[in-house]
Design a protein around this motif. Structure first.
Motif, PDB file in Angstrom:
ATOM      1  N   GLU A  21       0.844  -1.203   0.000  1.00  0.00           N
ATOM      2  CA  GLU A  21       0.000   0.000   0.000  1.00  0.00           C
ATOM      3  C   GLU A  21       0.879   1.252   0.000  1.00  0.00           C
ATOM      4  OE1 GLU A  21      -2.739  -0.153   3.248  1.00  0.00           O
ATOM      5  OE2 GLU A  21      -3.957   1.500   2.460  1.00  0.00           O
ATOM      6  N   TYR A  22       1.941   1.233   0.804  1.00  0.00           N
ATOM      7  CA  TYR A  22       2.845   2.387   0.881  1.00  0.00           C
ATOM      8  C   TYR A  22       3.573   2.603  -0.457  1.00  0.00           C
ATOM      9  CZ  TYR A  22       6.739   5.387   2.309  1.00  0.00           C
ATOM     10  OH  TYR A  22       7.649   6.405   2.393  1.00  0.00           O
ATOM     11  N   LEU A  23       4.112   1.520  -1.006  1.00  0.00           N
ATOM     12  CA  LEU A  23       4.838   1.675  -2.278  1.00  0.00           C
ATOM     13  C   LEU A  23       3.908   2.155  -3.383  1.00  0.00           C
ATOM     14  CD1 LEU A  23       7.258  -1.413  -2.421  1.00  0.00           C
ATOM     15  CD2 LEU A  23       7.887   1.003  -2.236  1.00  0.00           C
ATOM     16  N   GLY A  24       2.646   1.721  -3.318  1.00  0.00           N
ATOM     17  CA  GLY A  24       1.687   2.117  -4.356  1.00  0.00           C
ATOM     18  C   GLY A  24       1.130   3.511  -4.143  1.00  0.00           C
ATOM     19  N   SER A  25       1.428   4.118  -2.970  1.00  0.00           N
ATOM     20  CA  SER A  25       0.766   5.383  -2.637  1.00  0.00           C
ATOM     21  C   SER A  25       1.435   6.601  -3.254  1.00  0.00           C
ATOM     22  CB  SER A  25       0.707   5.556  -1.117  1.00  0.00           C
ATOM     23  OG  SER A  25       2.020   5.761  -0.613  1.00  0.00           O
ATOM     24  N   ARG A  26       2.668   6.476  -3.701  1.00  0.00           N
ATOM     25  CA  ARG A  26       3.294   7.633  -4.342  1.00  0.00           C
ATOM     26  C   ARG A  26       4.442   7.185  -5.225  1.00  0.00           C
ATOM     27  NH1 ARG A  26       7.542   9.909  -1.958  1.00  0.00           N
ATOM     28  NH2 ARG A  26       8.444   8.812  -0.189  1.00  0.00           N
ATOM     29  N   ASP A  27       4.933   8.116  -6.009  1.00  0.00           N
ATOM     30  CA  ASP A  27       5.945   7.755  -7.002  1.00  0.00           C
ATOM     31  C   ASP A  27       7.334   7.782  -6.363  1.00  0.00           C
ATOM     32  OD1 ASP A  27       7.379   7.205  -9.198  1.00  0.00           O
ATOM     33  OD2 ASP A  27       7.081   9.145 -10.173  1.00  0.00           O
ATOM     34  N   HIS A  28       7.900   6.593  -6.145  1.00  0.00           N
ATOM     35  CA  HIS A  28       9.235   6.496  -5.547  1.00  0.00           C
ATOM     36  C   HIS A  28      10.301   6.336  -6.625  1.00  0.00           C
ATOM     37  CE1 HIS A  28       7.746   5.953  -1.439  1.00  0.00           C
ATOM     38  NE2 HIS A  28       6.779   5.274  -1.993  1.00  0.00           N
ATOM     39  N   GLY A 332       4.984  -0.866  15.036  1.00  0.00           N
ATOM     40  CA  GLY A 332       5.181  -2.185  14.428  1.00  0.00           C
ATOM     41  C   GLY A 332       4.681  -2.345  13.008  1.00  0.00           C
ATOM     42  N   TYR A 333       3.736  -1.491  12.581  1.00  0.00           N
ATOM     43  CA  TYR A 333       3.121  -1.735  11.272  1.00  0.00           C
ATOM     44  C   TYR A 333       3.051  -0.468  10.406  1.00  0.00           C
ATOM     45  CZ  TYR A 333       2.690  -5.826  13.856  1.00  0.00           C
ATOM     46  OH  TYR A 333       3.060  -6.896  14.608  1.00  0.00           O
ATOM     47  N   GLY A 334       2.342   0.586  10.924  1.00  0.00           N
ATOM     48  CA  GLY A 334       2.265   1.830  10.146  1.00  0.00           C
ATOM     49  C   GLY A 334       3.655   2.377   9.866  1.00  0.00           C
ATOM     50  N   SER A 335       4.481   2.485  10.908  1.00  0.00           N
ATOM     51  CA  SER A 335       5.829   3.037  10.727  1.00  0.00           C
ATOM     52  C   SER A 335       6.772   1.994  10.122  1.00  0.00           C
ATOM     53  CB  SER A 335       6.368   3.540  12.072  1.00  0.00           C
ATOM     54  OG  SER A 335       7.609   4.171  11.911  1.00  0.00           O
ATOM     55  N   THR A 336       6.666   0.747  10.588  1.00  0.00           N
ATOM     56  CA  THR A 336       7.559  -0.313  10.085  1.00  0.00           C
ATOM     57  C   THR A 336       7.415  -0.509   8.575  1.00  0.00           C
ATOM     58  OG1 THR A 336       7.875  -1.556  12.117  1.00  0.00           O
ATOM     59  CG2 THR A 336       7.790  -2.849  10.105  1.00  0.00           C
ATOM     60  N   SER A 337       6.177  -0.471   8.064  1.00  0.00           N
ATOM     61  CA  SER A 337       5.991  -0.710   6.620  1.00  0.00           C
ATOM     62  C   SER A 337       6.684   0.387   5.813  1.00  0.00           C
ATOM     63  CB  SER A 337       4.505  -0.805   6.275  1.00  0.00           C
ATOM     64  OG  SER A 337       3.820   0.338   6.729  1.00  0.00           O
ATOM     65  N   LYS A 338       6.696   1.611   6.345  1.00  0.00           N
ATOM     66  CA  LYS A 338       7.395   2.700   5.639  1.00  0.00           C
ATOM     67  C   LYS A 338       8.911   2.530   5.764  1.00  0.00           C
ATOM     68  CE  LYS A 338       5.029   6.128   7.798  1.00  0.00           C
ATOM     69  NZ  LYS A 338       4.556   7.492   8.071  1.00  0.00           N
ATOM     70  N   MET A 339       9.370   2.098   6.944  1.00  0.00           N
ATOM     71  CA  MET A 339      10.832   1.959   7.145  1.00  0.00           C
ATOM     72  C   MET A 339      11.417   0.883   6.253  1.00  0.00           C
ATOM     73  SD  MET A 339      11.610   2.510  11.183  1.00  0.00           S
ATOM     74  CE  MET A 339      10.131   1.954  11.994  1.00  0.00           C
TER      75      MET A 339
END
Ligand SMILES: NC(=O)c1ccc[n+]([C@@H]2O[C@H](COP(=O)([O-])OP(=O)(O)OC[C@H]3O[C@@H](n4cnc5c(N)ncnc54)[C@H](OP(=O)(O)O)[C@@H]3O)[C@@H](O)[C@H]2O)c1
Length: 383
Positions: A21-28, A332-339
């Motif tokens: 979801e994070y990777l799909g949320s913006r253009d990296h 554990g999840y919201g921040s971890t998935s971004k890290m």
């Protein structure tokens, strides 16, 4: 040339889905695909997330499928855990195919086993393998690194003693994390060698053993803070990774470096003492009624979560300096998935580095701190 920059392996699980979801949320600026063992489950998750990314199937029980997946990507980002149950063949495949790897592992005995089994091959092929790219242990590993950079700049030498103190933390656990802790405890109960590694602060620095470390196993009054502190469940993995970063970097924190992590209990005096003792008895992962694989904290709980970490560097002459690390969302999840997502992007875009089994602090501290500040809701500040 590889087909993708990053493959998210375990995208059907609780944490893998958040990474997707994070990777799909913006253009990296990276190309990526979602992977798992079940195509139909992957298709369902992709549909629910409204993504348009390719899908790859690979089963942790089928080494040929893992190798084929590795050969298609520069980095495998894996959330398929417990890693001691499902991760060994993937590390072997990455080391053999010169594929970079990031995970969320907090299982120290398995990590040491992987270092012993695959570090030489990873060095030979150039595979950059980085364990523990989530809440354990990035904010702690990079928090100590930030503090020591400042100590060297200010005093000309590193702080020989650093205290990591969790001032605030709000979040929950997933089924995968509960399963990992249970697998670790079961392995430790069965094999005294595993247990010895679990309690050894230098379990991840083969060939190097530093001074006796503060144990942090009982509530105590912390004179520096003027508050009661209590054991922190993640200290067992974080402290080992911090010592490994120090070793991988050539001991910039010193060979006499001492480090512990504890949680600050609320309240002063007797109230703080009682709170510290009560917190020490809590183990949210002990119950069988916890989340099952695939389950974890709700979106509302993830969004309202946060953490606030203090690092205190004590110099031999009594001078002190501090660093703080904070994160938005639950640790554990919201921040971890971004890290973990930013760690994988960092390996693709920001750092080269030799092959081997790394920590985030050992391989990519400065660019990752910059990335996490810019994109992932973390702050790193020196006091
Ligand atoms: N360090 C940290 O800060 C941190 C934070 C969060 C999570 N974690 C760790 O991350 C891991 C995942 O946790 P989670 O709660 O997301 O777990 P989960 O929801 O149970 O997800 C596990 C994933 O592994 C997949 N899987 C299981 N067996 C497989 C096999 N044989 N082949 C291929 N895939 C397989 C599952 O696929 P199916 O959907 O097909 O079953 C699922 O995608 C755990 O080890 C946990 O400890 C660490």
């Amino acid at each position: 040339m590889r087909e993708y920059d990053i493959i998210v392996y375990g995208a059907t699980g609780f944490t893998g889905r958040l990474v997707a979801e994070y990777l799909g949320s913006r253009d990296h600026g990276v190309t990526w695909a979602m992977a798992g063992r079940s195509l139909s489950k992957l298709e369902a998750v992709r549909g629910e997330l409204g993504l348009d990314v390719p899908l790859v199937t690979a089963n942790a029980d089928d080494p040929a499928s893992l190798r084929a997946m590795c050969e298609r990507t520069k980095v495998v980002l894996t959330t398929v855990g417990p890693y001691q149950l499902y991760g060994s063949d993937l590390v072997a495949a990455c080391a053999a195919t010169a594929t970079a790897y990031v995970d969320l592992c907090g299982e120290p005995a398995w990590m040491r086993h992987m270092i012993d089994a695959h570090e030489a091959e990873a060095k030979a092929t150039g595979a950059r393998i980085v364990f523990s790219c989530g809440f354990d242990s990035i904010p702690f590993d990079l928090g100590v690194w930030t503090l020591q950079q400042a100590a060297i700049e200010r005093f000309g030498i590193p702080a020989p003693r650093v205290k990591g103190r969790v001032r605030a933390m709000k979040g929950g656990f997933s089924g995968g994390t509960a399963a990992s802790l249970k697998a670790t405890l079961a392995a430790g109960a069965k094999d005294s060698g595993v247990f010895k590694l679990m309690i050894d602060p230098f379990a991840l620095t083969p060939g190097f053993e530093g001074p006796k470390q503060p144990k942090g196993l009982m509530p105590e009054y912390d004179e520096t803070l003027g508050a009661w502190v209590t054991p922190f469940i993640m200290a067992a993995i974080n402290t080992k990774n911090v010592h490994r970063s120090n070793a991988l970097l050539g001991h910039p924190y010193g060979k006499d470096f001492k480090y512990d992590e504890m949680m600050v209990a609320p309240g002063l005096g007797e109230i703080g003492k009682a709170a510290a003792e009560a917190m020490a008895k809590l183990n949210p992962l002990a119950s069988d009624k916890g989340p099952k694989p695939g389950e974890g904290p709700s979106k509302e709980d993830r969004e309202s979560g946060h953490y606030d970490l203090l690092f205190i560097g004590e110099m031999a002459d009594g001078q002190k300096l501090t660093a703080t690390v904070t994160g938005d969302k639950d640790p554990g999840y919201g921040s971890t998935s971004k890290m973990i997502a930013e760690s994988a992007i960092c390996l693709v875009k920001d750092v080269e580095g030799a092959g081997g089994i790394w920590t985030a602090g050992g391989l990519m501290a400065a660019p990752l701190v910059a990335r996490l500040k810019a994109n992932a809701g973390l702050t790193f500040d020196v006091g």
